[in-house]
Design an enzyme around this catalytic site. Structure first.
Site, PDB file in Angstrom:
ATOM      1  CG  HIS A 169      -0.187   0.302   2.519  1.00  0.00           C
ATOM      2  ND1 HIS A 169       0.651  -0.615   3.131  1.00  0.00           N
ATOM      3  CD2 HIS A 169      -0.149   1.413   3.310  1.00  0.00           C
ATOM      4  CE1 HIS A 169       1.153  -0.096   4.239  1.00  0.00           C
ATOM      5  NE2 HIS A 169       0.687   1.142   4.374  1.00  0.00           N
ATOM      6  CD  GLN A 171       0.845   6.407   4.817  1.00  0.00           C
ATOM      7  OE1 GLN A 171       0.251   7.174   5.569  1.00  0.00           O
ATOM      8  NE2 GLN A 171       2.011   5.867   5.131  1.00  0.00           N
TER       9      GLN A 171
END
Length: 347
Positions: A169, A171
């Protein structure tokens, strides 16, 4: 790309980005979540002129959960996560433990794939292209929020970097100010224009391509190189050949080629230290023009990728000179780093 917007049980936004147009996203978040409570505060350092985000609520964020308790995996087998669907392509949601919140900006999490054990380098070109579309769309949306001055898309990869969730992931931070690093670039940009009449980013890219020793990959629409004064042991800057201020301004040719080029660079990063080595920890950071500068077209969108691993089993620590005086000391000559990144293309 199909975009579906919904909300989690505590009111935070969740956005699905799907490759197929016929996907329907109707799964509800049925978790009994309390409302998000944040204490984000921006304080300004009067001596250095920069800003510090104080966010004490982040002390309670999820920390290295086992794979079967990962909050970024799809909701399956009776377990509910941050993503209610049983599968997804790319998902973006408001961080439950944001560094920036309310009038002080916004933080989002970008889940690249539902595969917990994958990495960005494992994505197909089509999947990586969808992530680029999500970055672009979120940049457009966040740029419209009141008070936002700069949008920063990035990925931290690896426990050595400080990642607390192992799922692949990234951000996105929407800052209520222009970041100090960007301010320094803007100052250098203005000084170079005043002195030479030319654009500094254009000259840096042209000089690196003319020199050639630090070029890692030169594609049709992108150039990847190790900068002349690289701060980190292995550091690559990726520039589109046509200068644009942000992700929204990339033309279709550059957007189409980006996944191929970026995935190749990431895969070379994982081969730097030879077979049998663990995945290379890295930070990947998009630099986009702030929203309130006079001439955004002077700024050049680019991506910086670097690792803190300097050799097998050894990390580059920011000790006295780096942390105390902001003077980096690099043990790996940039020319040697570029040579190694070219060599691993065939390994």
């Amino acid at each position: 790309m199909k975009k579906t917007m919904t909300r989690l049980a505590d009111g935070r936004e969740l956005i699905y980005y799907d490759l197929r147009d016929d996907v329907v996203r109707e799964d509800a978040d049925r978790r009994p979540l309390d409302a998000v409570s944040t204490a984000s505060e921006i304080r300004h350092d009067r001596l250095l002129g920069d800003a510090v985000a104080v966010a004490s609520h982040r002390q309670g964020r999820t920390y290295h959960p086992p794979a079967d308790a990962c909050p970024l995996c799809p909701s399956r087998d009776g377990r509910s996560t941050e993503i209610p669907a049983a599968d997804y392509d790319v998902a973006v949601f408001e961080n439950r433990f944001p560094s920036l919140a309310g009038d002080n900006g916004r933080c989002e999490v970008v889940c690249f794939t539902p595969d917990h054990d994958a990495s960005f380098a494992d994505l197909t070109e089509r999947q990586a292209g969808l992530v680029l579309d999500a970055w672009t769309d979120r940049t457009a949306e966040l740029s419209q929020l009141p008070g936002v001055r700069q949008v920063f898309c990035f990925e931290n990869r690896g426990a050595e970097i400080g990642v607390t969730l192992g799922h692949p992931h990234g951000q996105i931070y929407a800052y209520p100010f222009t970041t100090p690093r960007t301010e320094r670039m803007l100052a250098s940009l203005a000084a170079h224009r005043e002195k030479s009449g030319r654009n500094l980013f254009d000259d840096v890219l042209a000089d690196e391509r003319a020199d050639g020793r630090r070029i890692v990959l030169d594609a049709g629409h992108w150039t990847a190189f190790v900068p002349y004064a690289a701060h980190w042991p292995y550091e690559v800057h990726l520039y589109p050949k046509r200068r644009v201020p942000d992700l929204l301004a990339l033309d279709e040719e550059a957007r189409t080629e980006f996944p191929q080029v970026y995935l190749e660079v990431l895969r070379r990063f994982d081969r730097i230290f030879g077979p049998g080595e663990p995945p290379t920890p890295y930070v990947s950071a998009w630099h986009q023009a702030p929203l309130d500068v006079a001439d955004r077209g002077e700024f050049a969108l680019h991506l910086e990728l670097f690792t803190i691993r300097r050799t097998s089993g050894k990390l580059k620590f920011l000790a006295g000179s780096e942390s105390g005086m902001s003077v980096f000391i690099n043990d790996v000559p940039p020319e040697a780093a570029a040579q190694r990144l070219r060599e691993v293309a065939s390994e």
